[in-house]
Scaffold this motif. Structure first.
Motif, mmCIF file in Angstrom:
data_model
loop_
_atom_site.group_PDB
_atom_site.id
_atom_site.type_symbol
_atom_site.label_atom_id
_atom_site.label_comp_id
_atom_site.label_asym_id
_atom_site.label_seq_id
_atom_site.Cartn_x
_atom_site.Cartn_y
_atom_site.Cartn_z
ATOM 1 N N CYS A 1 0.875 -1.163 0.162
ATOM 2 C CA CYS A 1 0.031 -0.036 -0.032
ATOM 3 C C CYS A 1 0.766 1.266 0.120
ATOM 4 O O CYS A 1 0.511 2.306 -0.820
ATOM 5 N N LEU A 2 2.024 1.372 0.737
ATOM 6 C CA LEU A 2 2.723 2.501 0.921
ATOM 7 C C LEU A 2 3.540 2.530 -0.402
ATOM 8 O O LEU A 2 3.822 3.718 -0.762
ATOM 9 N N ALA A 3 3.966 1.460 -1.052
ATOM 10 C CA ALA A 3 4.889 1.411 -2.203
ATOM 11 C C ALA A 3 4.048 1.881 -3.129
ATOM 12 O O ALA A 3 4.384 2.655 -4.305
ATOM 13 N N ILE A 4 2.686 1.628 -3.246
ATOM 14 C CA ILE A 4 1.765 2.158 -4.435
ATOM 15 C C ILE A 4 1.717 3.634 -4.345
ATOM 16 O O ILE A 4 1.881 4.466 -5.393
ATOM 17 N N GLN A 5 1.524 4.420 -3.049
ATOM 18 C CA GLN A 5 1.418 5.635 -2.866
ATOM 19 C C GLN A 5 2.759 6.403 -3.197
ATOM 20 O O GLN A 5 2.780 7.433 -3.900
ATOM 21 N N LEU A 6 3.919 5.962 -2.840
ATOM 22 C CA LEU A 6 5.068 6.588 -3.232
ATOM 23 C C LEU A 6 5.231 6.499 -4.597
ATOM 24 O O LEU A 6 6.086 7.121 -5.212
ATOM 25 N N PRO B 1 15.336 3.470 -4.635
ATOM 26 C CA PRO B 1 16.163 2.037 -3.681
ATOM 27 C C PRO B 1 16.155 2.298 -2.299
ATOM 28 O O PRO B 1 15.882 1.363 -1.530
ATOM 29 N N ALA B 2 16.354 3.480 -1.868
ATOM 30 C CA ALA B 2 16.551 3.642 -0.527
ATOM 31 C C ALA B 2 14.925 3.663 0.257
ATOM 32 O O ALA B 2 14.836 3.027 1.417
ATOM 33 N N MET B 3 14.167 4.324 -0.520
ATOM 34 C CA MET B 3 12.562 4.188 0.130
ATOM 35 C C MET B 3 12.267 2.763 0.102
ATOM 36 O O MET B 3 11.351 2.230 0.879
ATOM 37 N N GLN B 4 12.655 2.027 -1.120
ATOM 38 C CA GLN B 4 12.068 0.609 -1.285
ATOM 39 C C GLN B 4 12.771 -0.339 0.024
ATOM 40 O O GLN B 4 11.761 -1.166 0.515
ATOM 41 N N VAL C 1 10.600 0.534 3.098
ATOM 42 C CA VAL C 1 8.978 0.139 3.118
ATOM 43 C C VAL C 1 9.126 -1.519 3.279
ATOM 44 O O VAL C 1 8.438 -2.169 3.934
ATOM 45 N N GLU C 2 10.240 -2.148 2.750
ATOM 46 C CA GLU C 2 10.428 -3.616 3.012
ATOM 47 C C GLU C 2 10.605 -3.983 4.197
ATOM 48 O O GLU C 2 10.586 -5.336 4.722
ATOM 49 N N HIS C 3 11.143 -3.176 5.111
ATOM 50 C CA HIS C 3 11.681 -3.381 6.532
ATOM 51 C C HIS C 3 10.615 -2.368 7.439
ATOM 52 O O HIS C 3 11.304 -1.795 8.256
ATOM 53 N N LEU C 4 9.667 -2.451 7.378
ATOM 54 C CA LEU C 4 8.563 -1.612 8.305
ATOM 55 C C LEU C 4 8.927 -2.561 9.679
ATOM 56 O O LEU C 4 8.185 -1.413 10.620
ATOM 57 N N ASP C 5 9.106 -3.583 9.930
ATOM 58 C CA ASP C 5 9.349 -4.102 11.249
ATOM 59 C C ASP C 5 10.226 -3.458 12.004
ATOM 60 O O ASP C 5 10.325 -3.243 13.488
ATOM 61 N N LEU C 6 11.253 -2.953 11.199
ATOM 62 C CA LEU C 6 12.347 -2.259 12.036
ATOM 63 C C LEU C 6 11.962 -0.908 12.513
ATOM 64 O O LEU C 6 12.220 -0.339 13.510
ATOM 65 N N LEU C 7 11.230 -0.284 11.453
ATOM 66 C CA LEU C 7 10.364 0.880 11.750
ATOM 67 C C LEU C 7 9.563 0.748 12.967
ATOM 68 O O LEU C 7 9.588 1.937 14.057
ATOM 69 N N ALA C 8 8.715 0.031 13.204
ATOM 70 C CA ALA C 8 7.903 -0.193 14.442
ATOM 71 C C ALA C 8 8.567 -0.430 15.804
ATOM 72 O O ALA C 8 8.442 -0.151 16.742
#
Length: 539
Positions: free
Chosen positions: A239-244, A252-255, A258-265
């Motif tokens: 969902c976030l990737a589609i909006q970006l 690539p940095a944003m990708q 987004v692929e490691h949102l568990d680390l952001l949590a």
């Protein structure tokens, strides 16, 4: 020329829209939910109309139709729906049958109408030819447009709040023109929850629809470009990737972020910074952009009350290799005319006004039961013919839809096209591949160049797409060339039709395709030469 007076008799035929015929037409185009509401109102209004008791000793079976490879049309079996079996549900049957009703003339005088008007076996449409049928007391009883009706409600004209499903369905009708893609798209839209997400696993979608996984993925890719951005995603990361991507910020940095949102949590900023390859300032900006996105894009639409879609017809595989078509008995209102009550009242009624009221009530109740029965039989006939015509769809899937129009079905069952149109509106069929509205099985046709069987418009679009996908960058096919190749394949089609289908599939013109393919080829060659030069450089 002498002017004289004379008497002259003329015999002519005309179609009279009697209230009974208007009621039959009205009931035919109602959905099962609207029909239930209408019948409930009639039960409250008419004292001679009553609901069939569920405790009856014998229940009328649902009307069914059979279709197999060796049959041209499915027959009907079972008792009449709507009206039910008179022997099973008639209250006070023994008392009613034991009474001496007298001669035919006495009965007609008691009922204040002819027996042909009450017990006629003709369908509702034939009632228009009987000009002697008594009309209801007021026109408004039949849904007329009298401005003084007490049921007139201005709130019914207030615009309803648009739901997410309605918003996506409107875009679906514009994005796709082929019936197969629309069916796949509508199936996926029905799976979208109120937050705008699809289930993570869509593997059963292709199996249920009889389509390839690639076709489902192609339709899903288009749905994910619909408004609001991020809708039809299968996970939060998608969902976030589609909006970006919509904001042109999916680098690539944003990708990696987004692929490691568990680390952001977990607020593990150090690990995120290392995975993205950025400094502290950049990672802070990237996290700020993520927070400005909408994780639930579907919540901005009004959450309407969910209403279960109840199918009107069931289609099941038959034991002989054909298909078994059956009406859903749960959607058929079961009402009866209480003849015993009317017989007792007719002996005690003294005033002409009361007698006229109950006579009209008896006639209206009889016509309602007959119209419900005719509606059920018509739906079964149309559904059975659709199954016969689209046997390939039920056997092999969406790709085998045949060209079908209302006239073909109307001629097969000997009805008018307007009747078939009313039947297919707001009626649903539950099949082994899902539940579909009856009108979805009607597709356009393209004539054959050699005079053979017509081709489905969907098959022609698929053929055009195959020709364009297989063209070489050095030999781009123009619309005229596509027309010549299609005619060589036995498809008689005009150039403007090819252009219309190509634009509907969002395929650019031959000039634009030549530029795009040459540009893509140049980029591939440049990348290959660059890699080769790096490999030949001394270490």
């Amino acid at each position: 020329m002498a002017l004289t007076q004379r008497l002259e008799f003329r015999q002519s035929q005309s179609l009279v829209m009697t209230p009974q015929l208007m009621q039959a037409i009205k009931l035919l185009q109602l959905s099962n939910l609207d029909l239930t509401t209408f019948v409930e109102e009639e039960l409250e209004r008419n004292p001679l109309l009553e609901r069939a008791s569920d405790e009856a000793p014998t229940e009328a079976p649902a009307e069914t139709g059979q279709f197999s490879d060796g049959d041209d049309f499915g027959g009907s079996s079972g008792d009449e729906p709507g009206g039910g079996s008179g022997e099973a549900f008639e209250p006070g049957q023994e008392e009613w049958m034991s009474k001496d009703l007298g001669t035919r003339a006495e009965i007609e005088q008691t009922l204040d109408t002819g027996l042909d008007n009450v017990f006629s076996e003709e369908p509702a449409e034939a009632a228009a030819r009987n000009a002697q049928d008594a009309a209801p007391t007021t026109y408004t009883e039949w849904g007329g447009g009298a401005s003084g009706d007490e049921d007139y409600n201005l709130e019914a004209f207030v615009a309803a709040e648009t739901t997410l499903a309605d918003h996506l369905a409107e875009q679906l009708s514009v994005a796709f023109t082929t019936p197969a893609q629309r069916m796949i798209g509508q199936y996926l839209i029905d799976l979208v929850d109120e937050a705008g997400y699809l289930p993570p696993d869509l593997g059963q979608a292709a199996e249920r629809l009889g389509a390839s996984q690639q076709e489902v993925d192609d339709v899903l890719a288009v749905l994910q470009k619909f408004d609001p951005p991020g809708v039809c995603a299968r996970s939060l990361s998608e969902c976030l990737a589609i909006q970006l991507r919509e904001l042109d910020r999916y680098d690539p940095a944003m990708q990696a972020l987004v692929e490691h949102l568990d680390l952001l949590a977990k607020r593990d900023i150090a690990s995120l910074r290392k995975l993205c390859g950025v400094d502290d300032e950049d990672i802070a900006d990237m996290i700020g952009e993520i927070r400005r996105l909408n994780p639930k894009p579907g919540m901005k639409f009004g959450s309407a009350r969910l209403q279960t879609m109840v199918p009107d017809v069931y289609v099941r595989p038959g034991p002989d290799g054909g298909w078994h078509v059956e009406l859903n008995s749960d959607t058929l209102p079961r009402v009866l005319v209480n003849q015993t009550y009317y017989s007792e009242l007719s002996k005690k009624i003294g005033k002409d006004g009361d007698k006229s009221y109950f006579t009209d009530a008896l006639q209206n109740a009889t016509w309602l039961v007959r119209a419900l029965d005719q509606r059920a039989r018509t739906i079964l006939k149309v559904a059975t013919e659709i199954v016969r015509q689209q046997d390939g769809f039920f056997t092999h899937g969406v790709a085998h839809l045949r060209p079908l129009n209302l006239k073909a079905v109307a001629d097969a069952i000997q009805m008018h096209e307007s009747t078939v149109s009313r039947v297919t509106a707001n009626k649903y069929m539950a099949t082994n591949r899902g539940t579909f509205e009856l009108k979805y099985f009607f597709t356009a046709s393209i004539a054959s160049a050699d005079g053979g069987e017509a081709h489905s418009a969907e098959a022609v679009r698929h053929h055009i797409k195959q020709l364009i996908d297989s063209e070489e960058p050095s030999a781009i096919l123009s619309d005229d060339t596509i027309v010549e190749r299609l005619r060589a394949s036995g498809i008689d089609i005009a150039r403007r039709t090819v252009a219309k289908y190509r634009e509907a599939m969002r395929i650019p013109s031959s000039v634009q395709r030549r530029r795009d393919k040459q540009s893509t080829l140049g980029n591939v060659l440049s990348s290959a030469l660059s890699d080769r030069s790096r490999n030949t450089e001394p270490a």
